[in-house]
Design a protein around this motif. Structure first.
Motif, short mmCIF file in Angstrom:
data_model
loop_
_atom_site.label_atom_id
_atom_site.label_comp_id
_atom_site.label_asym_id
_atom_site.label_seq_id
_atom_site.Cartn_x
_atom_site.Cartn_y
_atom_site.Cartn_z
N GLY A 166 -0.66 9.41 -7.62
CA GLY A 166 0.17 8.20 -7.42
C GLY A 166 1.29 7.96 -8.04
O GLY A 166 1.88 6.86 -8.49
N SER B 295 -0.79 8.81 -1.59
CA SER B 295 -0.60 8.62 -2.91
C SER B 295 -0.93 10.02 -3.52
O SER B 295 -0.43 10.33 -4.82
CB SER B 295 -1.43 7.44 -3.72
OG SER B 295 -2.60 7.39 -3.35
N LYS C 237 1.63 -4.19 -9.94
CA LYS C 237 0.52 -2.97 -9.60
C LYS C 237 -0.65 -3.61 -9.26
O LYS C 237 -1.28 -2.92 -8.25
CB LYS C 237 0.78 -1.98 -10.48
CG LYS C 237 -0.19 -0.93 -10.38
CD LYS C 237 0.04 0.34 -11.68
CE LYS C 237 -1.11 0.23 -12.48
NZ LYS C 237 -1.15 1.30 -13.33
N ASN D 129 -6.56 10.77 -9.08
CA ASN D 129 -5.72 9.83 -9.30
C ASN D 129 -6.57 8.51 -9.85
O ASN D 129 -6.24 8.08 -10.91
CB ASN D 129 -5.10 9.32 -7.90
CG ASN D 129 -4.23 8.30 -7.96
OD1 ASN D 129 -3.58 7.86 -9.01
ND2 ASN D 129 -3.51 7.89 -6.89
N ILE E 75 3.80 5.01 -7.14
CA ILE E 75 3.32 3.52 -7.86
C ILE E 75 3.41 3.74 -9.44
O ILE E 75 3.77 2.84 -10.05
CB ILE E 75 1.87 3.11 -7.26
CG1 ILE E 75 1.95 3.04 -5.77
CG2 ILE E 75 1.48 1.69 -8.07
CD1 ILE E 75 2.99 1.99 -5.40
N CYS F 76 0.68 -1.34 0.04
CA CYS F 76 0.00 0.08 0.03
C CYS F 76 0.85 1.37 0.06
O CYS F 76 2.00 1.48 0.82
CB CYS F 76 -0.85 0.08 1.33
SG CYS F 76 -2.17 1.60 1.16
N ASP F 77 0.64 1.95 -0.72
CA ASP F 77 1.04 3.50 -1.12
C ASP F 77 0.36 4.57 -0.39
O ASP F 77 -0.73 4.69 -0.45
CB ASP F 77 1.40 3.86 -2.38
CG ASP F 77 2.30 5.15 -2.48
OD1 ASP F 77 3.31 5.23 -1.80
OD2 ASP F 77 2.02 6.00 -3.11
N SER G 259 -5.64 1.19 -11.62
CA SER G 259 -5.05 0.86 -10.27
C SER G 259 -6.18 0.81 -9.17
O SER G 259 -7.26 1.25 -9.38
CB SER G 259 -4.08 2.34 -10.06
OG SER G 259 -3.15 2.27 -10.76
N GLN H 110 -3.27 2.19 -3.54
CA GLN H 110 -3.01 3.55 -3.26
C GLN H 110 -3.87 4.19 -2.28
O GLN H 110 -5.03 4.02 -2.73
CB GLN H 110 -2.80 4.01 -4.72
CG GLN H 110 -1.77 3.88 -5.74
CD GLN H 110 -1.89 4.47 -6.96
OE1 GLN H 110 -1.69 5.77 -6.89
NE2 GLN H 110 -1.61 3.87 -8.03
N ILE I 240 -7.13 2.35 -5.88
CA ILE I 240 -7.15 3.55 -5.35
C ILE I 240 -8.36 3.97 -4.42
O ILE I 240 -9.46 3.54 -4.88
CB ILE I 240 -6.91 4.86 -6.30
CG1 ILE I 240 -5.87 4.52 -7.46
CG2 ILE I 240 -7.00 6.06 -5.61
CD1 ILE I 240 -5.80 5.34 -8.42
#
Length: 181
Positions: free
Chosen positions: A89, A85, A102, A118, A92, A81-82, A125, A107, A127
């Motif tokens: 983002g 973000s 990915k 994002n 990532i 987990c970012d 992604s 995120q 998110i």
């Protein structure tokens, strides 16, 4: 432990806590609700988008740091987990692109405008909106992440020790936090 190191640095004055907003209401740390309300109210332009112009200028160096950390510390390429973000983002989508799986990464940001931008820019992604001051509550991560990342995101909190404890609690035993400041 990282949380002990953070407290030692704060106690020694090596690190300083800065308070957002009106200085007449100065307190060492705002409540979680106050901090999250502030973060949620910042425009994406004033938050991550402003930083991305600078990040683009040093992207190759930041990518090299990420690649080195993955190699040197055996950072998992999956199940991460970012945190923080932002609207792009960047960590990532650009810095770790091609180095991680990915689809297995999330995120996270608390700012709804940043999350919406994002998602629009990266529909492939994962998110989500969540808070690193309440990770289990807002994201459901509880000792099940292999890796946590952040790019200049932890400086947005006034309660760094709590944020680090929350991230630590989201990681599996032996999990890694890779934060680039």
């Amino acid at each position: 432990p990282v949380t002990d190191v953070a407290e030692i640095l704060f106690s020694s004055g090596t690190l300083q806590r800065y308070i957002f907003g009106d200085k007449s209401n100065f307190r060492l740390s705002p409540s979680i609700e106050e901090e999250e309300a502030y973060i949620a109210g910042v425009t994406p332009e004033a938050s991550s988008l402003a930083f991305d112009r600078t990040r683009q200028q040093v992207k190759s160096a930041l990518r090299a740091i990420g690649a080195w950390a993955i190699r040197e510390y055996g950072v998992s390429r999956e199940n991460g987990c970012d945190f923080g973000s932002g609207a792009t983002g960047f960590m990532i989508e650009e810095l770790l692109a091609g180095q991680i799986s990915k689809p297995t990464w999330t995120q996270m940001d608390y700012n709804p405008g940043a999350v919406a931008r994002n998602i629009a820019a990266h529909p492939d992604s994962v998110i989500r909106r969540g808070s690193y001051l309440r990770i289990k509550e807002t994201l459901g991560f509880d000792s099940n992440l292999d890796t946590a990342t952040g790019l200049s995101s932890l400086d947005a909190t006034q309660d760094l020790p709590r944020a680090v404890r929350e991230i630590k609690g989201a990681l599996k035993p032996g999990g890694i936090l890779l934060h680039i400041q």
